[in-house]
Design a protein around this motif. Structure first.
Motif, PDB file in Angstrom:
ATOM      1  N   HIS A  91       0.898  -1.346  -0.110  1.00  0.00           N
ATOM      2  CA  HIS A  91      -0.001  -0.231  -0.034  1.00  0.00           C
ATOM      3  C   HIS A  91       0.329   1.021   0.172  1.00  0.00           C
ATOM      4  O   HIS A  91       0.194   2.703  -0.477  1.00  0.00           O
ATOM      5  N   ARG A  92       2.274   1.650   0.484  1.00  0.00           N
ATOM      6  CA  ARG A  92       2.505   2.292   0.613  1.00  0.00           C
ATOM      7  C   ARG A  92       1.924   4.086   1.319  1.00  0.00           C
ATOM      8  O   ARG A  92       2.448   4.808   0.281  1.00  0.00           O
ATOM      9  N   LEU A  93       1.548   3.442   2.114  1.00  0.00           N
ATOM     10  CA  LEU A  93       0.342   4.509   2.334  1.00  0.00           C
ATOM     11  C   LEU A  93       1.501   5.399   3.835  1.00  0.00           C
ATOM     12  O   LEU A  93       2.398   4.467   4.583  1.00  0.00           O
ATOM     13  N   PRO A  94       1.259   6.485   4.640  1.00  0.00           N
ATOM     14  CA  PRO A  94       2.053   7.413   5.800  1.00  0.00           C
ATOM     15  C   PRO A  94       1.850   6.472   5.983  1.00  0.00           C
ATOM     16  O   PRO A  94       0.324   7.130   6.362  1.00  0.00           O
ATOM     17  N   VAL A  95       2.084   5.912   7.003  1.00  0.00           N
ATOM     18  CA  VAL A  95       1.721   5.642   8.643  1.00  0.00           C
ATOM     19  C   VAL A  95       1.863   6.509   9.983  1.00  0.00           C
ATOM     20  O   VAL A  95       3.900   6.586   9.608  1.00  0.00           O
ATOM     21  N   HIS A  96       1.166   6.112  10.942  1.00  0.00           N
ATOM     22  CA  HIS A  96       2.129   7.180  12.514  1.00  0.00           C
ATOM     23  C   HIS A  96       1.216   6.749  13.253  1.00  0.00           C
ATOM     24  O   HIS A  96       0.271   6.500  13.161  1.00  0.00           O
ATOM     25  N   LEU A  97       1.795   6.200  14.417  1.00  0.00           N
ATOM     26  CA  LEU A  97       1.091   5.325  15.571  1.00  0.00           C
ATOM     27  C   LEU A  97       1.596   6.397  16.944  1.00  0.00           C
ATOM     28  O   LEU A  97       2.891   7.096  17.206  1.00  0.00           O
ATOM     29  N   LEU A  98       0.770   6.663  17.047  1.00  0.00           N
ATOM     30  CA  LEU A  98       0.512   6.875  18.687  1.00  0.00           C
ATOM     31  C   LEU A  98       0.779   5.699  19.734  1.00  0.00           C
ATOM     32  O   LEU A  98      -0.189   4.602  20.363  1.00  0.00           O
ATOM     33  N   ALA A  99       1.777   5.535  20.454  1.00  0.00           N
ATOM     34  CA  ALA A  99       1.852   4.702  21.750  1.00  0.00           C
ATOM     35  C   ALA A  99       0.828   5.098  22.640  1.00  0.00           C
ATOM     36  O   ALA A  99       1.901   6.427  23.378  1.00  0.00           O
ATOM     37  N   VAL A 140       1.321  14.744   9.904  1.00  0.00           N
ATOM     38  CA  VAL A 140       0.041  14.626   9.364  1.00  0.00           C
ATOM     39  C   VAL A 140       0.549  15.574   7.783  1.00  0.00           C
ATOM     40  O   VAL A 140      -0.866  15.448   6.881  1.00  0.00           O
ATOM     41  N   ALA A 141      -0.030  17.123   8.576  1.00  0.00           N
ATOM     42  CA  ALA A 141      -0.005  18.270   7.417  1.00  0.00           C
ATOM     43  C   ALA A 141       0.967  18.439   6.529  1.00  0.00           C
ATOM     44  O   ALA A 141       1.212  18.377   5.612  1.00  0.00           O
ATOM     45  N   ARG A 142       2.683  17.587   6.627  1.00  0.00           N
ATOM     46  CA  ARG A 142       3.536  17.121   5.532  1.00  0.00           C
ATOM     47  C   ARG A 142       3.447  16.173   4.629  1.00  0.00           C
ATOM     48  O   ARG A 142       3.455  16.195   3.739  1.00  0.00           O
ATOM     49  N   ALA A 143       2.102  15.167   4.721  1.00  0.00           N
ATOM     50  CA  ALA A 143       1.807  13.762   3.866  1.00  0.00           C
ATOM     51  C   ALA A 143       0.969  14.509   3.385  1.00  0.00           C
ATOM     52  O   ALA A 143       0.014  15.427   3.487  1.00  0.00           O
ATOM     53  N   PRO A 144       1.428  13.791   1.779  1.00  0.00           N
ATOM     54  CA  PRO A 144      -0.001  14.013   0.473  1.00  0.00           C
ATOM     55  C   PRO A 144      -1.147  13.521   0.644  1.00  0.00           C
ATOM     56  O   PRO A 144      -1.161  12.572   1.813  1.00  0.00           O
ATOM     57  N   VAL A 145      -2.064  14.693   0.616  1.00  0.00           N
ATOM     58  CA  VAL A 145      -3.267  14.154   0.400  1.00  0.00           C
ATOM     59  C   VAL A 145      -3.882  12.939  -0.251  1.00  0.00           C
ATOM     60  O   VAL A 145      -4.337  11.964  -0.341  1.00  0.00           O
ATOM     61  N   ALA A 146      -3.677  12.956  -1.819  1.00  0.00           N
ATOM     62  CA  ALA A 146      -3.947  12.080  -2.879  1.00  0.00           C
ATOM     63  C   ALA A 146      -2.194  11.938  -3.635  1.00  0.00           C
ATOM     64  O   ALA A 146      -1.609  12.663  -4.002  1.00  0.00           O
ATOM     65  N   ARG A 147      -2.425  11.011  -4.268  1.00  0.00           N
ATOM     66  CA  ARG A 147      -1.521  10.057  -4.902  1.00  0.00           C
ATOM     67  C   ARG A 147      -1.508  10.052  -6.099  1.00  0.00           C
ATOM     68  O   ARG A 147      -2.625   9.575  -6.761  1.00  0.00           O
ATOM     69  N   SER A 148      -1.295   9.989  -7.985  1.00  0.00           N
ATOM     70  CA  SER A 148      -2.043  10.110  -8.870  1.00  0.00           C
ATOM     71  C   SER A 148      -1.062   9.214  -9.177  1.00  0.00           C
ATOM     72  O   SER A 148       0.276   9.476  -9.354  1.00  0.00           O
ATOM     73  N   LEU A 149      -1.110   8.192 -10.241  1.00  0.00           N
ATOM     74  CA  LEU A 149       0.071   7.765 -11.240  1.00  0.00           C
ATOM     75  C   LEU A 149       0.287   8.868 -12.373  1.00  0.00           C
ATOM     76  O   LEU A 149      -0.756   9.128 -12.929  1.00  0.00           O
ATOM     77  N   GLU A 150       1.318   8.282 -12.898  1.00  0.00           N
ATOM     78  CA  GLU A 150       1.494   8.987 -14.034  1.00  0.00           C
ATOM     79  C   GLU A 150       0.238   9.023 -15.235  1.00  0.00           C
ATOM     80  O   GLU A 150       0.600   7.634 -15.549  1.00  0.00           O
ATOM     81  N   GLY A 151       0.013   9.598 -15.743  1.00  0.00           N
ATOM     82  CA  GLY A 151      -1.090   9.412 -16.686  1.00  0.00           C
ATOM     83  C   GLY A 151      -2.473   9.617 -16.024  1.00  0.00           C
ATOM     84  O   GLY A 151      -3.489   9.480 -16.716  1.00  0.00           O
ATOM     85  N   GLU A 152      -2.391   9.114 -15.293  1.00  0.00           N
ATOM     86  CA  GLU A 152      -3.966   8.963 -14.158  1.00  0.00           C
ATOM     87  C   GLU A 152      -3.991  10.352 -13.400  1.00  0.00           C
ATOM     88  O   GLU A 152      -3.524  11.017 -13.169  1.00  0.00           O
ATOM     89  N   HIS A 153      -5.653  10.591 -13.503  1.00  0.00           N
ATOM     90  CA  HIS A 153      -6.038  11.782 -12.143  1.00  0.00           C
ATOM     91  C   HIS A 153      -6.312  11.810 -11.479  1.00  0.00           C
ATOM     92  O   HIS A 153      -5.830  10.306 -11.131  1.00  0.00           O
ATOM     93  N   VAL A 154      -6.002  12.476 -10.190  1.00  0.00           N
ATOM     94  CA  VAL A 154      -6.531  12.602  -9.326  1.00  0.00           C
ATOM     95  C   VAL A 154      -7.779  11.762  -8.703  1.00  0.00           C
ATOM     96  O   VAL A 154      -8.823  12.213  -9.108  1.00  0.00           O
ATOM     97  N   ARG A 155      -8.029  10.529  -8.738  1.00  0.00           N
ATOM     98  CA  ARG A 155      -9.378   9.692  -8.514  1.00  0.00           C
ATOM     99  C   ARG A 155      -9.615  10.087  -7.059  1.00  0.00           C
ATOM    100  O   ARG A 155     -11.198   9.466  -6.796  1.00  0.00           O
ATOM    101  N   TRP A 156      -9.212  10.933  -6.129  1.00  0.00           N
ATOM    102  CA  TRP A 156     -10.096  10.800  -4.678  1.00  0.00           C
ATOM    103  C   TRP A 156     -10.571  12.786  -4.243  1.00  0.00           C
ATOM    104  O   TRP A 156      -9.374  13.417  -4.764  1.00  0.00           O
ATOM    105  N   ALA A 157     -11.306  13.729  -4.509  1.00  0.00           N
ATOM    106  CA  ALA A 157     -11.576  14.415  -4.213  1.00  0.00           C
ATOM    107  C   ALA A 157     -12.583  15.090  -2.598  1.00  0.00           C
ATOM    108  O   ALA A 157     -13.840  13.444  -2.786  1.00  0.00           O
TER     109      ALA A 157
END
Length: 118
Positions: free
Chosen positions: A19-27, A67-84
């Motif tokens: 998935h390559r998602l940014p994950v942040h844990l609060l211990a 979390v504010a520094r993390a990108p909100v949505a990523r898209s692959l080359e040639g694809e548009h952003v799928r989430w808004a």
């Protein structure tokens, strides 16, 4: 997290690789405890940041900055952003549905006023 299952690092690495998602844990664990050690191993397996809980607001403020520094949505080359963000239009519909669940109830003192006493 207050606990992390022992031996689950392989599943966490698989998740990270797929998935390559940014994950942040609060211990939610005290320093030098097995719970914090398990959380550190899980964060390492996920490639996540680990923030130990503090008695003040420094832990939450740190997470907000990360979390504010993390990108909100990523898209692959040639694809548009799928989430808004477009769920705002559901608010009036949900409000109308919620209003149908409220009932007017008669106050107990109002019930006794209509009856005469002799």
């Amino acid at each position: 997290a207050d606990t992390v299952q022992e031996g689950g690092e392989g599943a966490l690495r698989d998740f990270r690789d797929r998935h390559r998602l940014p994950v942040h844990l609060l211990a939610v664990a005290r320093a030098d405890t097995p719970e914090l050690d398990a959380a550190e191993r899980a964060a390492s397996a996920l490639g996540a940041t680990l923030t130990p809980m503090t008695p003040d607001t420094a832990d939450i403020e740190g997470l907000v900055r990360k979390v504010a520094r993390a990108p909100v949505a990523r898209s692959l080359e040639g694809e548009h952003v799928r989430w808004a963000e477009a769920g705002w239009w559901l608010v009036p519909v949900l409000a109308a549905l919620t209003l149908t669940q409220f009932r007017r109830q008669r106050a107990p003192e109002a019930e006794g006023k209509g009856e005469g006493t002799a």
